[in-house]
Design a protein around this motif. Sequence first.
Motif, mmCIF file in Angstrom:
data_model
loop_
_atom_site.group_PDB
_atom_site.id
_atom_site.type_symbol
_atom_site.label_atom_id
_atom_site.label_comp_id
_atom_site.label_asym_id
_atom_site.label_seq_id
_atom_site.Cartn_x
_atom_site.Cartn_y
_atom_site.Cartn_z
ATOM 1 N N VAL A 67 0.858 -1.130 -0.051
ATOM 2 C CA VAL A 67 -0.095 -0.050 0.018
ATOM 3 C C VAL A 67 0.823 1.092 -0.115
ATOM 4 O O VAL A 67 1.905 1.279 0.657
ATOM 5 N N GLN A 68 0.493 2.247 -0.965
ATOM 6 C CA GLN A 68 1.315 3.377 -1.057
ATOM 7 C C GLN A 68 0.528 4.560 -0.860
ATOM 8 O O GLN A 68 -0.583 4.721 -1.375
ATOM 9 N N SER A 200 4.318 7.715 -6.411
ATOM 10 C CA SER A 200 4.432 8.748 -6.847
ATOM 11 C C SER A 200 5.285 9.556 -6.007
ATOM 12 O O SER A 200 5.609 10.959 -6.282
ATOM 13 N N ASP A 201 5.453 9.265 -4.847
ATOM 14 C CA ASP A 201 6.819 9.757 -3.953
ATOM 15 C C ASP A 201 7.301 8.839 -3.398
ATOM 16 O O ASP A 201 7.234 8.124 -2.920
ATOM 17 N N GLY A 202 8.185 9.084 -2.433
ATOM 18 C CA GLY A 202 9.084 8.023 -1.738
ATOM 19 C C GLY A 202 8.797 7.534 -0.617
ATOM 20 O O GLY A 202 9.389 7.843 0.295
ATOM 21 N N ILE A 203 7.529 6.957 -0.335
ATOM 22 C CA ILE A 203 7.150 6.505 0.869
ATOM 23 C C ILE A 203 7.435 5.173 1.284
ATOM 24 O O ILE A 203 7.416 4.307 0.278
ATOM 25 N N PRO A 204 7.806 4.718 2.282
ATOM 26 C CA PRO A 204 8.434 3.587 2.707
ATOM 27 C C PRO A 204 7.336 2.158 2.496
ATOM 28 O O PRO A 204 6.266 2.675 2.127
ATOM 29 N N GLU A 205 7.698 1.120 2.148
ATOM 30 C CA GLU A 205 6.868 -0.241 1.795
ATOM 31 C C GLU A 205 6.255 -0.517 2.944
ATOM 32 O O GLU A 205 6.821 -0.916 3.754
ATOM 33 N N TYR A 206 4.853 -0.879 2.938
ATOM 34 C CA TYR A 206 4.413 -1.384 3.897
ATOM 35 C C TYR A 206 3.858 -3.201 3.499
ATOM 36 O O TYR A 206 3.278 -3.359 2.250
#
Length: 310
Positions: A67-68, A200-206
Amino acid sequence: MANQLAIYQDLAFGEITPQDVITLRETIAKDCNESQFRLFMSISRAAGANPIMNEIYPTVRQGQLTVQFGIDFYVRKAKESEGYLGYDVQLVHENDEFKMHQERAEDGRYYMVIDEHSFGFPRGKVIGGYAIAYREGYKPFTVVMEVEEVEHFKKSNIGMQKTMWTNYFNDMFKKHMVRRALKAAFELNFEDDTVVDGGSDGIPEYQTQPRKDITPNSEIIDAPTQPAPDPQKDDEAAQIKKVRAEINKKLKQLGIVGKEQTAAYIAQHAPSVGDNPSLAELIGLSQLLDMHIEMQEFQTAQAADEDSLE
């Protein structure tokens, strides 16, 4: 089409219509299987994130749902927070004149001050950047980064992430810094985490967490018990008990104790979860708590790093 509308009627929420759900299923969620898609929609509902507005995305990698959260979600949540005064983000190029220093606030905490950032053309390649989040009553929160800190995104094994960071590096770098600044300044703990570094942006991976078989605790969330002769319903009831127990444990890990604090948390972060939530909604809430726990651990580690620099 009528059959599809009927199938996805229960997944609509807020401004998301059943027709929107079908569109999402056929576009950004085309790689999800049916269970993954329903889980993604439940997480979206629990978080209050609108996939139509690019606030949340699903990604399937090696059969695993990721999920991002997009930058638009962070910006909206920051705007909804008390004291929001906007933000600024700039890239620093190799030919720019750039100077900064740290100052110590009255409470003993340090904050960054940009002394000078001037430039002409040609500016040369990007070597770093900074984002500043402004909140009334607080010192500006500044994130300063060098390019080397985000180069690994270009080598990501998530196809879309790698493509976006390679082809649109400047924009992605800005979004990454803004996300970090807003998250810290406004305590946006819906991770996000993990949450992925977003398409679209660098959010950590869940990654979805395996559920543990622990005795349900009804201290915080009281699970309704109803006899069910149907084995399938019986199994679902057992799953609900397990998920509720996990939720109770995770709430305590976040320091959320008692019915009042729990109700306040749900009202703020998962307002769509009612008094008798479905299994999918409970799983979505559990996923949301995982994100907040990981974010809490990230902030604790970041604070320890800052203290070690003092």
